[in-house]
Design an enzyme around this catalytic site. Structure first.
Site, PDB file in Angstrom:
ATOM      1  N   LYS A 148       0.839  -1.215   0.000  1.00  0.00           N
ATOM      2  CA  LYS A 148       0.000   0.000   0.000  1.00  0.00           C
ATOM      3  C   LYS A 148       0.866   1.254   0.000  1.00  0.00           C
ATOM      4  O   LYS A 148       0.625   2.185  -0.771  1.00  0.00           O
ATOM      5  CB  LYS A 148      -0.893   0.007   1.238  1.00  0.00           C
ATOM      6  CG  LYS A 148      -1.560   1.343   1.532  1.00  0.00           C
ATOM      7  CD  LYS A 148      -2.433   1.336   2.756  1.00  0.00           C
ATOM      8  CE  LYS A 148      -1.705   1.547   4.034  1.00  0.00           C
ATOM      9  NZ  LYS A 148      -1.398   2.963   4.383  1.00  0.00           N
ATOM     10  N   ASN A 149       1.888   1.279   0.846  1.00  0.00           N
ATOM     11  CA  ASN A 149       2.649   2.513   1.018  1.00  0.00           C
ATOM     12  C   ASN A 149       3.630   2.785  -0.111  1.00  0.00           C
ATOM     13  O   ASN A 149       4.124   3.904  -0.244  1.00  0.00           O
ATOM     14  CB  ASN A 149       3.345   2.529   2.385  1.00  0.00           C
ATOM     15  CG  ASN A 149       2.315   2.620   3.513  1.00  0.00           C
ATOM     16  OD1 ASN A 149       1.144   2.914   3.253  1.00  0.00           O
ATOM     17  ND2 ASN A 149       2.723   2.329   4.722  1.00  0.00           N
ATOM     18  N   CYS A 186      -3.445  12.827  12.658  1.00  0.00           N
ATOM     19  CA  CYS A 186      -3.996  11.498  12.384  1.00  0.00           C
ATOM     20  C   CYS A 186      -4.185  10.752  13.711  1.00  0.00           C
ATOM     21  O   CYS A 186      -3.910  11.263  14.771  1.00  0.00           O
ATOM     22  CB  CYS A 186      -3.029  10.757  11.477  1.00  0.00           C
ATOM     23  SG  CYS A 186      -3.883   9.457  10.622  1.00  0.00           S
ATOM     24  N   ARG A 203       1.408  14.164  13.008  1.00  0.00           N
ATOM     25  CA  ARG A 203       1.635  13.996  11.561  1.00  0.00           C
ATOM     26  C   ARG A 203       1.878  15.336  10.846  1.00  0.00           C
ATOM     27  O   ARG A 203       1.177  15.726   9.933  1.00  0.00           O
ATOM     28  CB  ARG A 203       0.469  13.274  10.890  1.00  0.00           C
ATOM     29  CG  ARG A 203      -0.062  12.039  11.567  1.00  0.00           C
ATOM     30  CD  ARG A 203       0.891  10.868  11.686  1.00  0.00           C
ATOM     31  NE  ARG A 203       1.292  10.251  10.465  1.00  0.00           N
ATOM     32  CZ  ARG A 203       0.594   9.288   9.841  1.00  0.00           C
ATOM     33  NH1 ARG A 203      -0.560   8.929  10.310  1.00  0.00           N
ATOM     34  NH2 ARG A 203       1.060   8.730   8.749  1.00  0.00           N
ATOM     35  N   ASP A 248       4.789   0.216  12.067  1.00  0.00           N
ATOM     36  CA  ASP A 248       3.504  -0.312  11.578  1.00  0.00           C
ATOM     37  C   ASP A 248       3.270  -1.750  12.006  1.00  0.00           C
ATOM     38  O   ASP A 248       2.188  -2.283  11.772  1.00  0.00           O
ATOM     39  CB  ASP A 248       3.429  -0.217  10.047  1.00  0.00           C
ATOM     40  CG  ASP A 248       3.312   1.207   9.583  1.00  0.00           C
ATOM     41  OD1 ASP A 248       3.465   1.458   8.383  1.00  0.00           O
ATOM     42  OD2 ASP A 248       3.105   2.086  10.438  1.00  0.00           O
ATOM     43  N   ARG A 290      -8.725   0.002   5.002  1.00  0.00           N
ATOM     44  CA  ARG A 290      -7.891   0.974   4.294  1.00  0.00           C
ATOM     45  C   ARG A 290      -6.609   0.308   3.793  1.00  0.00           C
ATOM     46  O   ARG A 290      -6.051   0.709   2.777  1.00  0.00           O
ATOM     47  CB  ARG A 290      -7.473   2.116   5.223  1.00  0.00           C
ATOM     48  CG  ARG A 290      -8.550   3.097   5.559  1.00  0.00           C
ATOM     49  CD  ARG A 290      -7.980   4.253   6.345  1.00  0.00           C
ATOM     50  NE  ARG A 290      -6.739   4.732   5.743  1.00  0.00           N
ATOM     51  CZ  ARG A 290      -5.859   5.513   6.376  1.00  0.00           C
ATOM     52  NH1 ARG A 290      -6.079   5.881   7.625  1.00  0.00           N
ATOM     53  NH2 ARG A 290      -4.773   5.932   5.780  1.00  0.00           N
TER      54      ARG A 290
HETATM   55  C1  EPZ Z   1       4.436   6.668   6.449  1.00  0.00           C
HETATM   56  O1  EPZ Z   1       3.761   7.727   7.112  1.00  0.00           O
HETATM   57  C2  EPZ Z   1       3.449   5.523   6.365  1.00  0.00           C
HETATM   58  N1  EPZ Z   1       2.281   5.950   5.586  1.00  0.00           N
HETATM   59  C3  EPZ Z   1       3.010   5.115   7.773  1.00  0.00           C
HETATM   60  O2  EPZ Z   1       2.195   3.968   7.630  1.00  0.00           O
HETATM   61  C4  EPZ Z   1       4.251   4.710   8.577  1.00  0.00           C
HETATM   62  O3  EPZ Z   1       3.850   4.440   9.900  1.00  0.00           O
HETATM   63  C5  EPZ Z   1       5.273   5.841   8.565  1.00  0.00           C
HETATM   64  O4  EPZ Z   1       5.580   6.225   7.203  1.00  0.00           O
HETATM   65  C6  EPZ Z   1       6.575   5.440   9.241  1.00  0.00           C
HETATM   66  O5  EPZ Z   1       7.110   4.326   8.579  1.00  0.00           O
HETATM   67  C7  EPZ Z   1       2.401   5.935   4.246  1.00  0.00           C
HETATM   68  O6  EPZ Z   1       3.431   5.594   3.693  1.00  0.00           O
HETATM   69  C8  EPZ Z   1       1.172   6.336   3.480  1.00  0.00           C
HETATM   70  P1  EPZ Z   1       6.867   9.746   8.470  1.00  0.00           P
HETATM   71  P2  EPZ Z   1       4.433   9.214   7.130  1.00  0.00           P
HETATM   72  O7  EPZ Z   1       6.854  11.015   7.735  1.00  0.00           O
HETATM   73  O8  EPZ Z   1       5.173   9.405   5.858  1.00  0.00           O
HETATM   74  C9  EPZ Z   1       7.627  13.049  11.743  1.00  0.00           C
HETATM   75  C10 EPZ Z   1       0.302   2.655   7.826  1.00  0.00           C
HETATM   76  O9  EPZ Z   1      -0.043   2.043   8.825  1.00  0.00           O
HETATM   77  N2  EPZ Z   1       7.468  14.030  10.667  1.00  0.00           N
HETATM   78  O10 EPZ Z   1       7.915   8.716   8.154  1.00  0.00           O
HETATM   79  O11 EPZ Z   1       3.376  10.173   7.502  1.00  0.00           O
HETATM   80  C11 EPZ Z   1       6.320  12.331  12.081  1.00  0.00           C
HETATM   81  O12 EPZ Z   1       5.565  13.097  13.004  1.00  0.00           O
HETATM   82  C12 EPZ Z   1       0.809   4.072   7.966  1.00  0.00           C
HETATM   83  O13 EPZ Z   1       0.340   2.174   6.660  1.00  0.00           O
HETATM   84  C13 EPZ Z   1       7.749  15.370  10.937  1.00  0.00           C
HETATM   85  O14 EPZ Z   1       8.106  15.742  12.049  1.00  0.00           O
HETATM   86  O15 EPZ Z   1       5.446   9.043   8.329  1.00  0.00           O
HETATM   87  C14 EPZ Z   1       6.807  11.035  12.678  1.00  0.00           C
HETATM   88  O16 EPZ Z   1       7.123  11.243  14.042  1.00  0.00           O
HETATM   89  C15 EPZ Z   1       0.562   4.622   9.369  1.00  0.00           C
HETATM   90  N3  EPZ Z   1       7.609  16.285   9.934  1.00  0.00           N
HETATM   91  C16 EPZ Z   1       8.110  10.748  11.922  1.00  0.00           C
HETATM   92  O17 EPZ Z   1       8.476  11.983  11.283  1.00  0.00           O
HETATM   93  C17 EPZ Z   1       7.226  15.931   8.660  1.00  0.00           C
HETATM   94  O18 EPZ Z   1       7.139  16.807   7.777  1.00  0.00           O
HETATM   95  C18 EPZ Z   1       7.974   9.693  10.844  1.00  0.00           C
HETATM   96  O19 EPZ Z   1       6.873  10.048  10.048  1.00  0.00           O
HETATM   97  C19 EPZ Z   1       6.946  14.572   8.406  1.00  0.00           C
HETATM   98  C20 EPZ Z   1       7.073  13.638   9.433  1.00  0.00           C
END
Ligand code: EPZ
Length: 435
Positions: free
Chosen positions: A22-23, A120, A125, A310, A402
């Site tokens: 999915k991701n 979220c 997020r 995840d 989802r």
């Molecule tokens: C992706 O989310 C995945 N979603 C998430 O999977 C997954 O948990 C996550 O990566 C971590 O592997 C998709 O790919 C659609 P991040 P994402 O940006 O990209 C912080 C699922 O279950 N951050 O890697 O939103 C954030 O708060 C979903 O399939 C900032 O601070 O995650 C977090 O603490 C849930 N500023 C950390 O980085 C930003 O601009 C990692 O988040 C962006 C993120």
């Protein structure tokens, strides 16, 4: 509302084939609009998130055609109204990942507007790193009235350091940099398998991206992208979820269409607690233990190749049945233990303190009515229901749908007793049927 009803206590036995990731799909489908030619994308998981993103892609004027349930044709050449390119909050509210269209459309047209994704279920997020990356490339980014608008005369390659390892920011900046003049470097980039898949997809269209899968990704701007045919990698997290279900139910499951290397952190933890994990070229067999409870361990979620956040809820459910006390530390998101209360209602002994959960194993869960708080926590509660004695009803399964395709059918094929129901009457009928 639809619910799962489950009769637990039956070991899962048999074979299951894993769907496309999915991701990875969410980044690839968005990236497909960056060429005016047709892209044929195979192994697209047929889940709510991909269907909603394809709807958003159609709304901005691209031509989207389902060739079959898992193969989609996308042609960005029919996007005409570039000035009014806007992905409104109807789509962003449903799936955050619509924000990949921000980077894709900014990269291709020098302008894009997407509704600001809300906080979220697992944490705040933010998207500050995405914005920082776009601005570094020379874009002007305005956040106003819940909309993010990014625009640039000409994007110019830059060295960008991500303060936090972010999957979304890495993908979004990579998309925006595809046509940027000169060289872009993303340092401290995320290394997840889906990052590599998006980069491979873009390179198959003629992009020039090197280093995906390492913490430094180098992108050289190109003039345009051509069409391509591409097949998405298997879903690491769906595979891991079935691995946990096999262990928690004391079953024996062959999980097919996987890349074992992507599962290393999960496999090693399951082996550490005493499960049997046999790796083959494109499958893994996972064997639990009906006679002897497995051991405890410590889990610290980390960006890939560490233990995936995840998979944290699903691991917690499995450790909740182990002998001894385990500690899970959630280092990625600040609110990812919302399943703990639901699991406690099923008899688990789990104490959450800040970003840590202390889990003292119990010999058995008992079925109960529970509510899925988010996608992966919902999947974890399904695993708990499959392992529990008695009947479990899981509500709010739209979260689970989802990210998991035909979850109940795949579990039924493994001998699990689970059905989608809507009414009390359906639940009674299920209980009478399965006895
Ligand atoms: C992706 O989310 C995945 N979603 C998430 O999977 C997954 O948990 C996550 O990566 C971590 O592997 C998709 O790919 C659609 P991040 P994402 O940006 O990209 C912080 C699922 O279950 N951050 O890697 O939103 C954030 O708060 C979903 O399939 C900032 O601070 O995650 C977090 O603490 C849930 N500023 C950390 O980085 C930003 O601009 C990692 O988040 C962006 C993120």
């Amino acid at each position: 509302m639809e619910q799962y009803v489950i009769k637990g206590g039956i070991p899962l036995v048999g074979e299951v084939t894993i769907a496309g990731a999915k991701n990875a799909a969410l980044g690839i489908l968005a990236a497909a609009v960056m060429t005016d030619k047709e892209c044929i994308i195979e192994n697209v998981p047929n889940v709510r998130d991909t269907r909603v993103l394809l709807q958003a892609i159609g709304e901005i004027g691209a031509t989207v055609r389902y060739i079959d349930e898992h193969t989609v044709s996308i042609c960005g050449g029919t996007i005409t109204n570039v000035e009014a390119l806007c992905v409104d909050d109807e789509f962003i509210r449903k799936i955050r990942a619509s924000y990949y269209l921000l980077g894709a459309l900014l990269g291709k047209y020098g302008r894009s507007q997407v509704a600001l994704p809300g906080g979220c279920d697992i944490g705040s997020r933010p998207i500050d790193l995405h914005v920082k990356g776009f601005e570094a490339l020379g874009a002007d980014v305005v956040i106003d009235k819940g909309m993010v608008t990014a625009s640039a005369e000409q994007l110019v390659g830059k060295h960008i350091y991500l303060d936090t390892v972010s999957v979304g920011a890495t993908i979004n900046i990579m998309l925006a940099a595809v046509f940027a003049e000169g060289k872009t470097t993303i340092e401290n980039a995320a290394k997840e398998p889906h990052i590599v898949d998006v980069a491979n997809f873009l390179n198959s269209m003629g992009a020039n991206i090197k280093g995906a899968g390492t913490n430094e990704i180098r992108i050289r701007g190109v003039k345009e992208l051509k069409g391509t045919e591409y097949s998405i990698i298997p879903d690491q997290i769906e595979a891991g979820t079935f691995m946990m279900a096999a262990v928690a139910t004391g079953g024996n499951v062959l999980i097919k269409n996987v890349i074992p290397k992507h599962l290393e952190a999960i496999s090693s933890k399951l082996s550490e607690i005493g499960a049997v994990v046999e790796e083959y070229d494109d499958s893994v067999r996972v064997i639990g233990n009906r006679e002897k409870r497995l051991g405890a361990t410590q889990i610290k979620t980390q960006p890939y190749p560490g233990f995936p956040t995840d998979m944290q809820p699903q691991m917690a459910v499995t450790l909740g049945l182990s002998e001894g006390t385990s500690v899970i530390t959630e280092n990625i998101f600040e609110n990812r233990f919302k399943y703990a209360d639901e699991l406690t209602r099923m008899g688990a002994n789990i104490k959450v303190e800040g970003n840590m959960a202390i889990i003292t194993g119990v010999s058995q869960y008992s079925g109960a009515s529970v509510v899925a708080p988010d996608l992966r926590a919902g999947a974890a509660l399904v695993i708990a229901g499959l392992a529990a004695e008695g009947f479990t009803v899981v509500e709010d399964i739209q979260y689970i749908q989802r990210g998991y395709e035909c979850l109940e059918e795949k579990i039924q094929a493994l001998g699990g007793k689970i059905e989608i129901v809507e009414t009390e009457k359906d639940i009674m009928k299920f209980k009478l049927k399965v006895g």
